[in-house]
Design a protein around this motif. Structure first.
Motif, PDB file in Angstrom:
ATOM      1  N   ASP A 182      39.345 -31.737   8.280  1.00 14.08           N
ATOM      2  CA  ASP A 182      40.799 -31.677   8.397  1.00 14.08           C
ATOM      3  C   ASP A 182      41.382 -33.024   7.946  1.00 14.08           C
ATOM      4  N   PRO A 183      42.120 -33.036   6.821  1.00 16.21           N
ATOM      5  CA  PRO A 183      42.651 -34.309   6.325  1.00 16.21           C
ATOM      6  C   PRO A 183      43.473 -35.046   7.386  1.00 16.21           C
ATOM      7  N   ALA A 184      44.217 -34.288   8.198  1.00 18.76           N
ATOM      8  CA  ALA A 184      45.091 -34.925   9.191  1.00 18.76           C
ATOM      9  C   ALA A 184      44.280 -35.645  10.265  1.00 18.76           C
ATOM     10  N   ALA A 185      43.061 -35.187  10.480  1.00 17.19           N
ATOM     11  CA  ALA A 185      42.253 -35.791  11.549  1.00 17.19           C
ATOM     12  C   ALA A 185      41.246 -36.796  11.001  1.00 17.19           C
ATOM     13  N   ILE A 188      41.232 -42.690   6.913  1.00 17.86           N
ATOM     14  CA  ILE A 188      40.998 -43.100   5.526  1.00 17.86           C
ATOM     15  C   ILE A 188      40.975 -44.623   5.450  1.00 17.86           C
ATOM     16  N   SER A 189      39.869 -45.166   4.963  1.00 17.38           N
ATOM     17  CA  SER A 189      39.764 -46.611   4.853  1.00 17.38           C
ATOM     18  C   SER A 189      39.807 -47.001   3.376  1.00 17.38           C
ATOM     19  N   LEU A 202      35.470 -42.768   5.072  1.00 21.36           N
ATOM     20  CA  LEU A 202      36.230 -41.585   5.454  1.00 21.36           C
ATOM     21  C   LEU A 202      35.692 -41.144   6.809  1.00 21.36           C
ATOM     22  N   ASP A 203      36.413 -41.514   7.846  1.00 24.70           N
ATOM     23  CA  ASP A 203      35.923 -41.246   9.197  1.00 24.70           C
ATOM     24  C   ASP A 203      36.349 -39.873   9.674  1.00 24.70           C
ATOM     25  N   ASP A 208      31.429 -42.123   9.491  1.00 17.93           N
ATOM     26  CA  ASP A 208      31.813 -42.294   8.096  1.00 17.93           C
ATOM     27  C   ASP A 208      31.071 -41.271   7.238  1.00 17.93           C
ATOM     28  N   ARG A 209      31.841 -40.332   6.667  1.00 12.60           N
ATOM     29  CA  ARG A 209      31.200 -39.272   5.863  1.00 12.60           C
ATOM     30  C   ARG A 209      31.366 -39.485   4.357  1.00 12.60           C
ATOM     31  N   LEU A 210      31.857 -40.680   3.991  1.00 14.54           N
ATOM     32  CA  LEU A 210      32.009 -40.931   2.545  1.00 14.54           C
ATOM     33  C   LEU A 210      30.659 -40.940   1.816  1.00 14.54           C
ATOM     34  N   PRO A 211      29.603 -41.569   2.393  1.00 15.54           N
ATOM     35  CA  PRO A 211      28.309 -41.548   1.686  1.00 15.54           C
ATOM     36  C   PRO A 211      27.843 -40.117   1.385  1.00 15.54           C
TER      37      PRO A 211
END
Ligand code: G6P
Ligand code: MN
Length: 448
Positions: A182-185, A188-189, A202-203, A208-211
């Protein structure tokens, strides 16, 4: 609460107005003053907004004026989205650069410098008038080049000027959606300058789920940035770049694509916008419907030079989003209701390696005291180097615009990483002076 919109006859005003109409919260904006130098465009927008408000409960009262002082008096917030030199200026920004074989684009490269040179003096005048007649108002700056213009206005108003952009929030939204989050939740770093930053974390639910996203080419290709840069380059960077970094990482392709298209973005918009305003005058009753159509077409064709031919934008990307950032910022300040937003603010000691008075684009926590950078990731190595170079260009361009020095204007162009020679910078400035009266007017010396 009174909101003044500078550039009130501009095409994107209904986006802001639409966000206000949807806001029924306490302490919302109840009065909107549109200011513009063009009475014809003002009249069109007043009509569009009246039609847009039909059927809404308690819409804000909208008035229009060409007096800057009257517009600013009593304002709680001043939203600035002006275009000095109009779209004709944007076309010249592009064409002069392209004729020199370098990138011709609204905010990036020499076009952005030329746009900044003519805009900074006007932005300073606005800031000075605000200091006189609305000293406690907050200025939300969307006027491009937003990093440079916000920084120039801060020289007069300090931290009361905050720059906004829709591209970081769009990037965060796309990245979260590609993971099914959910983008709202999602947290964003992000760090960098306006139109020159990187998504670094991206928390989602505390992790952090960016990797994971970067490691998954299929997921990356579901985002515009993934298709723009390609999964391999994003993996090599270890971060997702703002879409505007396409012009730095794929400069040749961008120039070739713009040169190969029938019209530049500015040329397309000049035609499209003229047609919209003319039709809205001829058929006032259909003005809002015409705006909805023109706006959709504008979004569908945004950044077309960076997309494969025939590649359509995702429906959710047509939403834009800068009006949401603006509204969230105003609410957080007015209601003292903390909000996390990516904003253009004074650096201070946030990004070591960039000057304290540089305006940077970073995550902030906003409350009634204004924005404060929070949880900003490191900026190092090649990314810091690029940001330092472009920020140095901003500084020299602001000094050129404030002093009227053509020598400094040439220096700003020559130092830009997308200008390949000092000689090219000199030719560029001559071209811009010849084509853009608003720019020629501010430069006093002939020597370049
Ligand atoms: C995005 C950027 C703005 C820029 C705009 C250009 O919204 O954040 O800074 O001005 O795109 O869009 P346009 O439709 O004018 O080409
Ligand atoms: Mn922007």
């Amino acid at each position: 609460m009174k909101l003044t919109i500078l550039g009130g006859g501009g095409f994107r005003v209904p986006l802001v107005h639409g966000a206000l109409l949807a806001d029924q919260g306490e302490g919302r904006i109840t009065e909107v003053v549109l200011h513009d130098v063009d009475t014809g465009r003002l009249a069109v927008m007043e009509n569009v907004l009246a039609q847009q408000a039909a059927g809404h409960d308690a819409p804000p009262r909208v008035t229009a004026t060409t007096s800057l002082t009257a517009a600013l008096e009593g304002a709680d917030f001043v939203f600035s989205a002006i275009r000095v030199g109009g779209l004709a200026g944007r076309v010249a920004d592009e064409q002069v650069a392209l004729s020199c074989g370098v990138l011709g684009q609204e905010t990036t490269g020499p076009g952005g410098v030329a746009y900044g040179l003519r805009t900074v003096p006007v932005a300073i005048e606005i800031a000075e008038r605000m200091a006189d007649v609305a000293p406690s108002a907050w200025c939300i700056n969307f006027t491009n080049p937003a990093g440079m213009v916000t920084q120039a206005m801060q020289q007069v108003l300090g931290d009361r000027v905050v720059g906004i952009c829709d591209s970081p929030v769009g990037l965060g939204r796309r990245a979260a959606a590609a993971l099914g989050a959910d983008p709202a939740a999602s947290g964003i770093s992000y760090v960098g300058l306006n139109h020159l930053g990187w998504l670094r974390r991206l928390d989602v639910d505390g992790a952090d789920r960016l990797p994971e996203l970067i490691g998954d080419p299929d997921a990356l290709l579901r985002t515009e940035e993934g298709r723009l840069f390609g999964p391999a380059w994003i993996q090599d960077l270890g971060a997702i770049p703002n879409e505007y970094l396409y012009y730095y990482y794929f400069t040749r392709e961008a120039i070739a694509s713009i040169r190969g298209s029938a019209r530049t973005r500015g040329e397309f918009l000049l035609d499209q916008q003229q047609a919209f305003y003319a039709a809205a005058r001829q058929q006032p009753g259909a003005a809002y419907a015409g705006w909805v159509r023109a706006r959709r077409e504008r979004e569908e064709t945004y950044l077309a030079e960076a997309r494969a031919e025939g590649e359509a934008r995702a429906e959710e990307d047509l939403a834009g989003g800068y009006e949401g950032v603006a509204l969230a910022l105003m609410r957080a300040i007015a209601q003292d209701a903390p909000a996390s937003l990516i904003l253009n603010v004074r650096n201070g000691s946030t990004v070591p390696g960039l000057p304290a008075d540089a305006v940077v684009e970073v995550p902030c926590l906003v409350d009634s005291a204004g924005p404060r950078p929070v949880g900003v990731p490191d900026l190092t190595g090649a990314e810091l180097g690029l940001a330092q170079q472009v920020k140095a260009v901003d500084e020299v361009a602001i000094a050129a615009a404030r002093s009227g020095s053509a020598r400094l204007a040439t220096k700003a162009l020559a130092l830009h990483p997308l200008v390949d020679s000092v000689t090219t910078a000199r030719v560029l400035l001559e071209g811009y002076r010849a084509r853009i009266p608003e720019l020629a007017r501010i430069l006093s010396d002939r020597t370049v």
